[in-house]
Design a protein around this motif. Sequence first.
Motif, PDB file in Angstrom:
ATOM      1  N   VAL A 172     -53.497 -37.428 -21.085  1.00  0.00           N
ATOM      2  CA  VAL A 172     -52.695 -38.447 -20.395  1.00  0.00           C
ATOM      3  C   VAL A 172     -51.240 -38.019 -20.322  1.00  0.00           C
ATOM      4  O   VAL A 172     -50.607 -38.066 -19.255  1.00  0.00           O
ATOM      5  CB  VAL A 172     -52.831 -39.824 -21.094  1.00  0.00           C
ATOM      6  CG1 VAL A 172     -51.759 -40.788 -20.574  1.00  0.00           C
ATOM      7  CG2 VAL A 172     -54.211 -40.409 -20.856  1.00  0.00           C
ATOM      8  N   PHE A 173     -50.685 -37.556 -21.463  1.00  0.00           N
ATOM      9  CA  PHE A 173     -49.268 -37.206 -21.459  1.00  0.00           C
ATOM     10  C   PHE A 173     -49.008 -35.817 -20.865  1.00  0.00           C
ATOM     11  O   PHE A 173     -47.901 -35.559 -20.381  1.00  0.00           O
ATOM     12  CB  PHE A 173     -48.688 -37.348 -22.862  1.00  0.00           C
ATOM     13  CG  PHE A 173     -48.398 -38.771 -23.218  1.00  0.00           C
ATOM     14  CD1 PHE A 173     -47.300 -39.428 -22.689  1.00  0.00           C
ATOM     15  CD2 PHE A 173     -49.260 -39.488 -24.039  1.00  0.00           C
ATOM     16  CE1 PHE A 173     -47.037 -40.758 -22.982  1.00  0.00           C
ATOM     17  CE2 PHE A 173     -49.010 -40.827 -24.348  1.00  0.00           C
ATOM     18  CZ  PHE A 173     -47.898 -41.464 -23.812  1.00  0.00           C
ATOM     19  N   SER A 174     -49.996 -34.947 -20.857  1.00  0.00           N
ATOM     20  CA  SER A 174     -49.850 -33.692 -20.116  1.00  0.00           C
ATOM     21  C   SER A 174     -49.803 -33.988 -18.620  1.00  0.00           C
ATOM     22  O   SER A 174     -49.014 -33.390 -17.879  1.00  0.00           O
ATOM     23  CB  SER A 174     -51.011 -32.746 -20.444  1.00  0.00           C
ATOM     24  OG  SER A 174     -50.950 -32.312 -21.786  1.00  0.00           O
ATOM     25  N   SER A 175     -50.639 -34.927 -18.186  1.00  0.00           N
ATOM     26  CA  SER A 175     -50.598 -35.354 -16.782  1.00  0.00           C
ATOM     27  C   SER A 175     -49.280 -36.053 -16.471  1.00  0.00           C
ATOM     28  O   SER A 175     -48.719 -35.892 -15.372  1.00  0.00           O
ATOM     29  CB  SER A 175     -51.766 -36.306 -16.488  1.00  0.00           C
ATOM     30  OG  SER A 175     -53.005 -35.671 -16.717  1.00  0.00           O
ATOM     31  N   PHE A 176     -48.798 -36.819 -17.435  1.00  0.00           N
ATOM     32  CA  PHE A 176     -47.501 -37.478 -17.260  1.00  0.00           C
ATOM     33  C   PHE A 176     -46.412 -36.431 -17.064  1.00  0.00           C
ATOM     34  O   PHE A 176     -45.557 -36.568 -16.175  1.00  0.00           O
ATOM     35  CB  PHE A 176     -47.184 -38.336 -18.485  1.00  0.00           C
ATOM     36  CG  PHE A 176     -46.017 -39.266 -18.300  1.00  0.00           C
ATOM     37  CD1 PHE A 176     -46.205 -40.574 -17.901  1.00  0.00           C
ATOM     38  CD2 PHE A 176     -44.711 -38.829 -18.518  1.00  0.00           C
ATOM     39  CE1 PHE A 176     -45.130 -41.437 -17.718  1.00  0.00           C
ATOM     40  CE2 PHE A 176     -43.629 -39.677 -18.341  1.00  0.00           C
ATOM     41  CZ  PHE A 176     -43.828 -40.991 -17.942  1.00  0.00           C
ATOM     42  N   PHE A 177     -46.408 -35.375 -17.881  1.00  0.00           N
ATOM     43  CA  PHE A 177     -45.461 -34.276 -17.710  1.00  0.00           C
ATOM     44  C   PHE A 177     -45.583 -33.685 -16.301  1.00  0.00           C
ATOM     45  O   PHE A 177     -44.578 -33.420 -15.634  1.00  0.00           O
ATOM     46  CB  PHE A 177     -45.737 -33.177 -18.741  1.00  0.00           C
ATOM     47  CG  PHE A 177     -44.764 -33.149 -19.887  1.00  0.00           C
ATOM     48  CD1 PHE A 177     -43.415 -33.431 -19.700  1.00  0.00           C
ATOM     49  CD2 PHE A 177     -45.187 -32.818 -21.165  1.00  0.00           C
ATOM     50  CE1 PHE A 177     -42.509 -33.394 -20.753  1.00  0.00           C
ATOM     51  CE2 PHE A 177     -44.292 -32.775 -22.232  1.00  0.00           C
ATOM     52  CZ  PHE A 177     -42.962 -33.062 -22.018  1.00  0.00           C
ATOM     53  N   PHE A 178     -46.812 -33.455 -15.844  1.00  0.00           N
ATOM     54  CA  PHE A 178     -47.028 -32.850 -14.528  1.00  0.00           C
ATOM     55  C   PHE A 178     -46.366 -33.682 -13.434  1.00  0.00           C
ATOM     56  O   PHE A 178     -45.582 -33.160 -12.624  1.00  0.00           O
ATOM     57  CB  PHE A 178     -48.526 -32.710 -14.245  1.00  0.00           C
ATOM     58  CG  PHE A 178     -48.847 -32.089 -12.915  1.00  0.00           C
ATOM     59  CD1 PHE A 178     -49.044 -30.721 -12.796  1.00  0.00           C
ATOM     60  CD2 PHE A 178     -48.942 -32.874 -11.771  1.00  0.00           C
ATOM     61  CE1 PHE A 178     -49.324 -30.152 -11.559  1.00  0.00           C
ATOM     62  CE2 PHE A 178     -49.226 -32.314 -10.534  1.00  0.00           C
ATOM     63  CZ  PHE A 178     -49.412 -30.943 -10.428  1.00  0.00           C
ATOM     64  N   PHE A 179     -46.654 -34.964 -13.402  1.00  0.00           N
ATOM     65  CA  PHE A 179     -46.153 -35.799 -12.305  1.00  0.00           C
ATOM     66  C   PHE A 179     -44.680 -36.143 -12.475  1.00  0.00           C
ATOM     67  O   PHE A 179     -43.986 -36.358 -11.469  1.00  0.00           O
ATOM     68  CB  PHE A 179     -47.012 -37.057 -12.152  1.00  0.00           C
ATOM     69  CG  PHE A 179     -48.336 -36.783 -11.524  1.00  0.00           C
ATOM     70  CD1 PHE A 179     -48.438 -36.555 -10.164  1.00  0.00           C
ATOM     71  CD2 PHE A 179     -49.486 -36.714 -12.298  1.00  0.00           C
ATOM     72  CE1 PHE A 179     -49.657 -36.278  -9.567  1.00  0.00           C
ATOM     73  CE2 PHE A 179     -50.713 -36.438 -11.717  1.00  0.00           C
ATOM     74  CZ  PHE A 179     -50.810 -36.214 -10.351  1.00  0.00           C
ATOM     75  N   TYR A 180     -44.185 -36.179 -13.731  1.00  0.00           N
ATOM     76  CA  TYR A 180     -42.747 -36.398 -13.885  1.00  0.00           C
ATOM     77  C   TYR A 180     -41.968 -35.208 -13.329  1.00  0.00           C
ATOM     78  O   TYR A 180     -41.000 -35.387 -12.573  1.00  0.00           O
ATOM     79  CB  TYR A 180     -42.372 -36.623 -15.354  1.00  0.00           C
ATOM     80  CG  TYR A 180     -40.880 -36.804 -15.513  1.00  0.00           C
ATOM     81  CD1 TYR A 180     -40.278 -38.014 -15.186  1.00  0.00           C
ATOM     82  CD2 TYR A 180     -40.053 -35.752 -15.896  1.00  0.00           C
ATOM     83  CE1 TYR A 180     -38.904 -38.186 -15.279  1.00  0.00           C
ATOM     84  CE2 TYR A 180     -38.676 -35.905 -15.990  1.00  0.00           C
ATOM     85  CZ  TYR A 180     -38.107 -37.122 -15.681  1.00  0.00           C
ATOM     86  OH  TYR A 180     -36.739 -37.272 -15.751  1.00  0.00           O
ATOM     87  N   PHE A 181     -42.382 -34.002 -13.681  1.00  0.00           N
ATOM     88  CA  PHE A 181     -41.655 -32.835 -13.189  1.00  0.00           C
ATOM     89  C   PHE A 181     -41.952 -32.559 -11.721  1.00  0.00           C
ATOM     90  O   PHE A 181     -41.132 -31.954 -11.022  1.00  0.00           O
ATOM     91  CB  PHE A 181     -41.956 -31.619 -14.059  1.00  0.00           C
ATOM     92  CG  PHE A 181     -41.130 -31.588 -15.318  1.00  0.00           C
ATOM     93  CD1 PHE A 181     -39.842 -31.104 -15.303  1.00  0.00           C
ATOM     94  CD2 PHE A 181     -41.634 -32.087 -16.504  1.00  0.00           C
ATOM     95  CE1 PHE A 181     -39.058 -31.106 -16.448  1.00  0.00           C
ATOM     96  CE2 PHE A 181     -40.869 -32.100 -17.654  1.00  0.00           C
ATOM     97  CZ  PHE A 181     -39.575 -31.607 -17.631  1.00  0.00           C
ATOM     98  N   PHE A 182     -43.094 -33.015 -11.233  1.00  0.00           N
ATOM     99  CA  PHE A 182     -43.338 -32.969  -9.793  1.00  0.00           C
ATOM    100  C   PHE A 182     -42.307 -33.845  -9.083  1.00  0.00           C
ATOM    101  O   PHE A 182     -41.712 -33.437  -8.073  1.00  0.00           O
ATOM    102  CB  PHE A 182     -44.757 -33.455  -9.488  1.00  0.00           C
ATOM    103  CG  PHE A 182     -45.147 -33.357  -8.041  1.00  0.00           C
ATOM    104  CD1 PHE A 182     -45.818 -32.249  -7.561  1.00  0.00           C
ATOM    105  CD2 PHE A 182     -44.841 -34.378  -7.148  1.00  0.00           C
ATOM    106  CE1 PHE A 182     -46.182 -32.145  -6.214  1.00  0.00           C
ATOM    107  CE2 PHE A 182     -45.186 -34.293  -5.814  1.00  0.00           C
ATOM    108  CZ  PHE A 182     -45.856 -33.170  -5.341  1.00  0.00           C
ATOM    109  N   SER A 183     -42.070 -35.040  -9.615  1.00  0.00           N
ATOM    110  CA  SER A 183     -41.058 -35.943  -9.047  1.00  0.00           C
ATOM    111  C   SER A 183     -39.665 -35.342  -9.166  1.00  0.00           C
ATOM    112  O   SER A 183     -38.867 -35.372  -8.210  1.00  0.00           O
ATOM    113  CB  SER A 183     -41.102 -37.294  -9.768  1.00  0.00           C
ATOM    114  OG  SER A 183     -42.357 -37.911  -9.645  1.00  0.00           O
TER     115      SER A 183
END
Length: 409
Positions: free
Chosen positions: A10-21
Amino acid sequence: MFRRNKIYWVFSSFFFFYFFSFSSSMSLFGIWLGQAGGLDGTGKGIVFAINSIGALCIHPIYGFISDKIGLKKHLLSVIIGLLILAGPFFQFIYSPLLAYNIYIGAIVGSIYLGAAFTSGNAAVETFIEKIGRKYSFEYGESRMFGSLGWAVATFFAGQTFNINPNLNFWVCSGSAVILAVLLFMSKVERSDSNINLTAQEDSSKVEPFSFKEVVKLVRSGKFWSFVMYILGITCIFTVYDQQFPVYFASLFDSPETGNRMYGYLNSIQVFFEAAFMFMAPVIVNRIGAKKGLLLAGLLMFTRITCSGLADGIPMAVAATKLIHSLEVPVMFISIFKYIRVNFDARVTSTMYLVGYQFSGALGAAVISPIAGRLYDVIGFSQTYLWLGAYVLLFTVISMFTLRNTNKLS
């Protein structure tokens, strides 16, 4: 075990989409200021300097709040809300204000950019680092997905920018909606009882976090030796990256080609960075946090100096950018481990946001307008040589001022 793995993903995915943003909005920010905002190097230097001052105001606030609320998700919710507003803010508020008055626009922008991106990034990273300690996964292994998110966004950023300079900000808003879903899905126990701490950190839990711990921190000599490293080395990391996209894009026949090629270059660099982010904890654990910081300083000196020596040759300049791929993971992992070994566990977020981010923003606020002026007067290549010499000087000084601590697994 399943619960820990679920939290990790969940938080690895959170990292992905935060840095995508983050990448969607900021990877071409310097180019956006020039091509869409019509600012020259000096004007962009002013904007970057005011952005740094805005971050200076927000870093300590975020740091104190992060340590005070622990594993509660309130601050992350605020950051996500700001990211969702990126599209309308940049197009309908920030851009018109910059056109009306650069100082008014920059001041308003600095508050938003600091809260959503500069300080927001640090708050996200310290939160997930604490989650990693609680659920026994390595920060670098999770942060790797952030690098992948940045790379994916940057790969397309140049192309979407050529379609419409404001389109990337709306992509950021869309990505932030996914972040909101991920945060809602995450189920984190708020107790610190299961966090994997060192013996020093266990003993620090005798008393709850309070403001006096922050006062004690800033009176510490080891705090100021760390700040010296940040002011001398890490802030140059930010200053260099602010206008490097402008320099690299200028090496091509047209702005559109330059924007697209920089997007490809940055994407390739960050894909390599993601791979090294997975391996960096092994390297830093083996050599220790202090040597990791010194290695990062030497890599930065090499990258910046070689950028100056390349003197406008696109492929040579691109090759120097790839050194970034190893430098960033080694620096970030070393900073977290150095803080964890040398400072009280109750002030890790404050230490990261004040000792690292605040100090870096302060240095950038001072150096950015100077660098912007030098870019206009003596050119990028000569400015890079001066910046490289500055980094080397403080790397040598840090050999004697940073604490030589034990390795931390």
